[in-house]
Design a protein around this motif. Structure first.
Motif, PDB file in Angstrom:
ATOM      1  N   UNK A   1      88.141   2.315  45.141  1.00 50.02           N
ATOM      2  CA  UNK A   1      88.687   2.728  46.439  1.00 50.02           C
ATOM      3  C   UNK A   1      89.764   3.788  46.292  1.00 50.02           C
ATOM      4  N   UNK A   2      89.876   4.376  45.109  1.00 46.59           N
ATOM      5  CA  UNK A   2      90.807   5.469  44.932  1.00 46.59           C
ATOM      6  C   UNK A   2      91.903   5.128  43.947  1.00 46.59           C
ATOM      7  N   UNK A   3      92.616   6.143  43.484  1.00 44.38           N
ATOM      8  CA  UNK A   3      93.612   5.945  42.431  1.00 44.38           C
ATOM      9  C   UNK A   3      94.805   5.095  42.850  1.00 44.38           C
ATOM     10  N   UNK A   4      95.071   4.989  44.165  1.00 44.34           N
ATOM     11  CA  UNK A   4      96.216   4.194  44.596  1.00 44.34           C
ATOM     12  C   UNK A   4      96.037   2.728  44.213  1.00 44.34           C
ATOM     13  N   UNK A   5      94.805   2.198  44.455  1.00 46.34           N
ATOM     14  CA  UNK A   5      94.476   0.840  44.047  1.00 46.34           C
ATOM     15  C   UNK A   5      95.520  -0.162  44.498  1.00 46.34           C
ATOM     16  N   UNK A   6      96.078  -0.892  43.540  1.00 47.43           N
ATOM     17  CA  UNK A   6      97.131  -1.850  43.834  1.00 47.43           C
ATOM     18  C   UNK A   6      96.662  -2.948  44.759  1.00 47.43           C
ATOM     19  N   UNK A   7      97.428  -3.151  45.832  1.00 47.65           N
ATOM     20  CA  UNK A   7      97.153  -4.239  46.768  1.00 47.65           C
ATOM     21  C   UNK A   7      96.302  -3.785  47.959  1.00 47.65           C
ATOM     22  N   UNK A   8      95.787  -2.574  47.896  1.00 45.05           N
ATOM     23  CA  UNK A   8      94.957  -2.082  48.985  1.00 45.05           C
ATOM     24  C   UNK A   8      93.540  -2.639  48.883  1.00 45.05           C
ATOM     25  N   UNK A   9      92.936  -2.885  50.041  1.00 45.39           N
ATOM     26  CA  UNK A   9      91.523  -3.241  50.101  1.00 45.39           C
ATOM     27  C   UNK A   9      90.865  -2.353  51.158  1.00 45.39           C
ATOM     28  N   UNK A  10      89.537  -2.346  51.146  1.00 48.21           N
ATOM     29  CA  UNK A  10      88.774  -1.484  52.050  1.00 48.21           C
ATOM     30  C   UNK A  10      87.834  -2.340  52.886  1.00 48.21           C
ATOM     31  N   UNK A  11      87.847  -2.114  54.202  1.00 49.39           N
ATOM     32  CA  UNK A  11      86.989  -2.846  55.129  1.00 49.39           C
ATOM     33  C   UNK A  11      85.704  -2.066  55.400  1.00 49.39           C
ATOM     34  N   UNK A  12      84.734  -2.734  56.000  1.00 47.02           N
ATOM     35  CA  UNK A  12      83.511  -2.053  56.426  1.00 47.02           C
ATOM     36  C   UNK A  12      83.823  -1.032  57.518  1.00 47.02           C
ATOM     37  N   UNK A  13      82.930  -0.063  57.701  1.00 43.51           N
ATOM     38  CA  UNK A  13      83.111   0.895  58.807  1.00 43.51           C
ATOM     39  C   UNK A  13      83.164   0.186  60.154  1.00 43.51           C
ATOM     40  N   UNK A  14      83.744   0.851  61.125  1.00 47.17           N
ATOM     41  CA  UNK A  14      83.874   0.264  62.461  1.00 47.17           C
ATOM     42  C   UNK A  14      82.509   0.058  63.105  1.00 47.17           C
ATOM     43  N   UNK A  15      81.652   1.078  63.065  1.00 52.11           N
ATOM     44  CA  UNK A  15      80.321   1.015  63.690  1.00 52.11           C
ATOM     45  C   UNK A  15      79.360   1.851  62.846  1.00 52.11           C
ATOM     46  N   UNK A  16      78.762   1.260  61.817  1.00 51.62           N
ATOM     47  CA  UNK A  16      77.909   2.044  60.907  1.00 51.62           C
ATOM     48  C   UNK A  16      76.714   2.703  61.586  1.00 51.62           C
ATOM     49  N   UNK A  17      76.133   2.057  62.588  1.00 54.91           N
ATOM     50  CA  UNK A  17      75.006   2.684  63.285  1.00 54.91           C
ATOM     51  C   UNK A  17      75.454   3.945  64.024  1.00 54.91           C
ATOM     52  N   UNK A  18      76.636   3.903  64.628  1.00 57.38           N
ATOM     53  CA  UNK A  18      77.156   5.085  65.334  1.00 57.38           C
ATOM     54  C   UNK A  18      77.451   6.207  64.338  1.00 57.38           C
ATOM     55  N   UNK A  19      77.997   5.862  63.170  1.00 61.96           N
ATOM     56  CA  UNK A  19      78.256   6.875  62.149  1.00 61.96           C
ATOM     57  C   UNK A  19      76.952   7.497  61.676  1.00 61.96           C
ATOM     58  N   UNK A  20      75.943   6.659  61.430  1.00 63.46           N
ATOM     59  CA  UNK A  20      74.643   7.177  61.008  1.00 63.46           C
ATOM     60  C   UNK A  20      74.059   8.103  62.071  1.00 63.46           C
ATOM     61  N   UNK A  21      74.195   7.727  63.339  1.00 62.12           N
ATOM     62  CA  UNK A  21      73.659   8.555  64.424  1.00 62.12           C
ATOM     63  C   UNK A  21      74.360   9.910  64.481  1.00 62.12           C
TER      64      UNK A  21
END
Length: 245
Positions: A118-138
């Motif tokens: 998830x990038x060089x910052x790492x640490x205590x950061x986490x990454x969530x799923x996209x808000x609306x993957x179908x809308x992004x794909x569209x």
């Protein structure tokens, strides 16, 4: 013949980056002109990064339910709190296992919350799923002129290992319903529905990889897509089906 062409040379994606421009440049650098038999598979991770779906675990205060589940699963209570926030329900909790039904309907480990790559910052950061993957794909489909699948890695019930699946899709039928057609012997197909989005996502994963490969997208070329476009949401089972009772 089906080809799988990795889009190499794409650097670390940052919050606010223009994925359309980045992916278009990746295709241009490979001298790829969109064709009718192209499907661009884009990994969930770069979509989530561009959307800024990062959370600092230190910003979370675990509630009673999170602390209880953390004791069962031996997981960080802050992570469990985030899983509960992102989910409609918990399917299974056991030592080192927390399977949730994400708010988008996907049943997956830790509600799709990720710490890897998830990038060089790492640490205590986490990454969530996209808000609306179908809308992004569209949106990507409309701008790039080709079918698009947003892929992520899932485990499967009663099977070891992970495969890539479609969590977003546009320009193709993510679920190709062939019920009512006939097989070679003239028998009517009664239950056959092809998870086309998942099949294409896993094919592309042969090029994008699951670890340190750093390839965030791949073009699947040569598959003749038929049927009406349907979103990846059609691949999700209803919560009231037997599997979730």
């Amino acid at each position: 013949m089906i080809e799988i062409i990795p889009l190499t040379g794409i650097g670390e994606i940052q919050q606010g980056d223009d994925l359309v421009s980045i992916l278009r440049e990746g295709l241009r650098s490979l001298n790829i002109t969109p064709r009718a038999d192209d499907v661009l598979v884009v990994t969930q991770k770069i979509v989530s990064k561009a959307e800024g779906r990062f959370i600092e675990l230190d910003s979370l205060t675990p509630g009673e339910d999170a602390r209880r589940l953390a004791a069962i699963t031996h997981k960080d209570a802050r992570l469990v709190e985030l899983v509960l926030t992102e989910s409609d329900g918990i399917v299974r909790a056991a030592p080192h296992v927390l399977i949730a039904r994400h708010r988008l309907g996907h049943v997956m480990a830790n509600a799709g919350i990720d710490r890897s790559n998830i990038g060089p910052e790492g640490g205590e950061r986490v990454l969530l799923l996209p808000i609306d993957p179908d809308a992004t794909a569209a949106a990507l489909h409309a701008e790039l002129g080709m079918a698009v699948v947003i892929s992520d890695s899932f485990g499967r019930p009663w099977r070891m290992g992970v495969v890539a699946v479609a969590i977003g899709a546009a320009g193709l039928p993510a679920l190709h319903d062939r019920r009512g057609e006939q097989d070679r012997d003239g028998r009517t197909l009664e239950v056959t529905q092809i998870a086309l989005g998942d099949i294409i996502a896993t094919a592309a994963c042969l090029a994008t990889g699951e670890g340190a490969e750093g390839i965030p997208a791949a073009l699947v070329r040569g598959y003749k897509v038929t049927g009406d476009p349907r979103p990846a949401a059609d691949l999700v089972r209803s919560a009231d089906e037997d599997l979730f009772r």
